[in-house]
Design a protein around this motif. Structure first.
Motif, PDB file in Angstrom:
ATOM      1  N   VAL A  51      87.692  -7.797 -29.334  1.00  0.00           N
ATOM      2  CA  VAL A  51      88.639  -8.355 -30.306  1.00  0.00           C
ATOM      3  C   VAL A  51      90.060  -7.862 -30.069  1.00  0.00           C
ATOM      4  O   VAL A  51      90.977  -8.652 -29.876  1.00  0.00           O
ATOM      5  CB  VAL A  51      88.201  -8.036 -31.755  1.00  0.00           C
ATOM      6  N   ASP A  52      90.289  -6.528 -30.098  1.00  0.00           N
ATOM      7  CA  ASP A  52      91.645  -5.995 -30.036  1.00  0.00           C
ATOM      8  C   ASP A  52      91.618  -4.600 -29.432  1.00  0.00           C
ATOM      9  O   ASP A  52      90.931  -3.711 -29.944  1.00  0.00           O
ATOM     10  CB  ASP A  52      92.243  -5.947 -31.453  1.00  0.00           C
ATOM     11  N   ASP A  53      92.375  -4.404 -28.328  1.00  0.00           N
ATOM     12  CA  ASP A  53      92.348  -3.107 -27.659  1.00  0.00           C
ATOM     13  C   ASP A  53      93.057  -2.019 -28.458  1.00  0.00           C
ATOM     14  O   ASP A  53      92.958  -0.835 -28.138  1.00  0.00           O
ATOM     15  CB  ASP A  53      92.940  -3.199 -26.251  1.00  0.00           C
ATOM     16  N   GLY A  54      93.767  -2.407 -29.517  1.00  0.00           N
ATOM     17  CA  GLY A  54      94.405  -1.414 -30.373  1.00  0.00           C
ATOM     18  C   GLY A  54      93.414  -0.609 -31.193  1.00  0.00           C
ATOM     19  O   GLY A  54      93.787   0.399 -31.806  1.00  0.00           O
ATOM     20  N   PHE A  55      92.147  -1.051 -31.210  1.00  0.00           N
ATOM     21  CA  PHE A  55      91.119  -0.354 -31.992  1.00  0.00           C
ATOM     22  C   PHE A  55      90.015   0.206 -31.090  1.00  0.00           C
ATOM     23  O   PHE A  55      88.882   0.401 -31.523  1.00  0.00           O
ATOM     24  CB  PHE A  55      90.543  -1.291 -33.046  1.00  0.00           C
ATOM     25  N   ILE A  56      90.364   0.438 -29.830  1.00  0.00           N
ATOM     26  CA  ILE A  56      89.473   1.117 -28.895  1.00  0.00           C
ATOM     27  C   ILE A  56      89.978   2.541 -28.732  1.00  0.00           C
ATOM     28  O   ILE A  56      91.151   2.761 -28.416  1.00  0.00           O
ATOM     29  CB  ILE A  56      89.429   0.394 -27.533  1.00  0.00           C
ATOM     30  N   TYR A  57      89.118   3.504 -28.964  1.00  0.00           N
ATOM     31  CA  TYR A  57      89.536   4.902 -29.004  1.00  0.00           C
ATOM     32  C   TYR A  57      88.911   5.687 -27.857  1.00  0.00           C
ATOM     33  O   TYR A  57      87.785   5.414 -27.437  1.00  0.00           O
ATOM     34  CB  TYR A  57      89.135   5.523 -30.343  1.00  0.00           C
TER      35      TYR A  57
END
Length: 205
Positions: free
Chosen positions: A7-13
């Motif tokens: 969905v969104d790489d901003g929420f991959i940690y």
């Protein structure tokens, strides 16, 4: 370990991430879910999760600023409670990026998640969401995310089922995981009295 972008790489940690999910009452408009990190910062929200939204069988996951990340919609007719996920807001004219279905329509079962793309991916969700005790596994049977009962650190008391933990493994898309939580909530509901999948017992009350 890398679950890949859905969905969104901003929420991959890069490190394991623990989120707290608050589920609010479903009887009034503008209710839904709010999700916070360990610092108390808002990560995701789902608004207008009232009766009208439920009738439409469509939910929108947003970031803290109200940007629409993902829309999940129930596919009808479907004997296996099939849901589909779409990037952004709305489903009209868009192609789904993943689908979710119960692996069986009777008895004990797991949930299968198919991510479209080249190459595609498949995940299994095992356990009991009704008891807030389930795990998302990748095709290699690695745990990518877990849903658990939340324990108050100061009193060591297990909180109610409207507050629970979402634990993300490094590299797994948190927005994708939260989209799956929305679908599990719809498939099971609080009235679902399914047993845990064999080999993955639910947490006792």
């Amino acid at each position: 370990m890398n679950g890949g972008l859905v969905v969104d790489d901003g929420f991959i940690y890069e490190e394991e991430k623990h989120l707290t999910v608050h589920k609010t009452c479903l009887f009034f408009a503008n209710d839904g879910f709010t999700v916070y990190d360990c610092k108390g910062e808002l990560v995701f929200r789902v608004d207008s999760y009232g009766p009208e939204t439920r009738d439409q069988c469509e939910l929108v996951l947003m970031d803290p600023h109200g940007r629409c990340l993902l829309t999940v919609r129930r596919k009808r007719p479907s004997l296996h409670h099939r849901w589909e996920g779409y990037l952004g807001e709305g489903t009209d004219g868009n192609k789904p990026i993943f689908s979710v279905r119960r692996s069986s329509i009777v008895g004990r079962c797991s949930v299968t998640v198919e991510v479209y793309g080249n190459p595609g991916e498949e995940y299994q969700i095992e356990g009991s969401f009704a008891n807030r005790s389930c795990t998302i596994f990748n095709a290699g049977k690695e745990s990518m995310a877990e849903i658990r009962r939340k324990v108050d650190a100061s009193t060591n008391v297990v909180l109610g089922k409207d507050v629970f933990s979402l634990c993300l493994k490094p590299g797994f898309d948190g927005a994708f995981a939260m989209g799956l939580v929305l679908i599990l909530d719809q498939i099971n509901g609080d009235d679902y009295v399914g047993d845990a999948v064999e080999g993955h017992p639910a947490i006792d009350e």
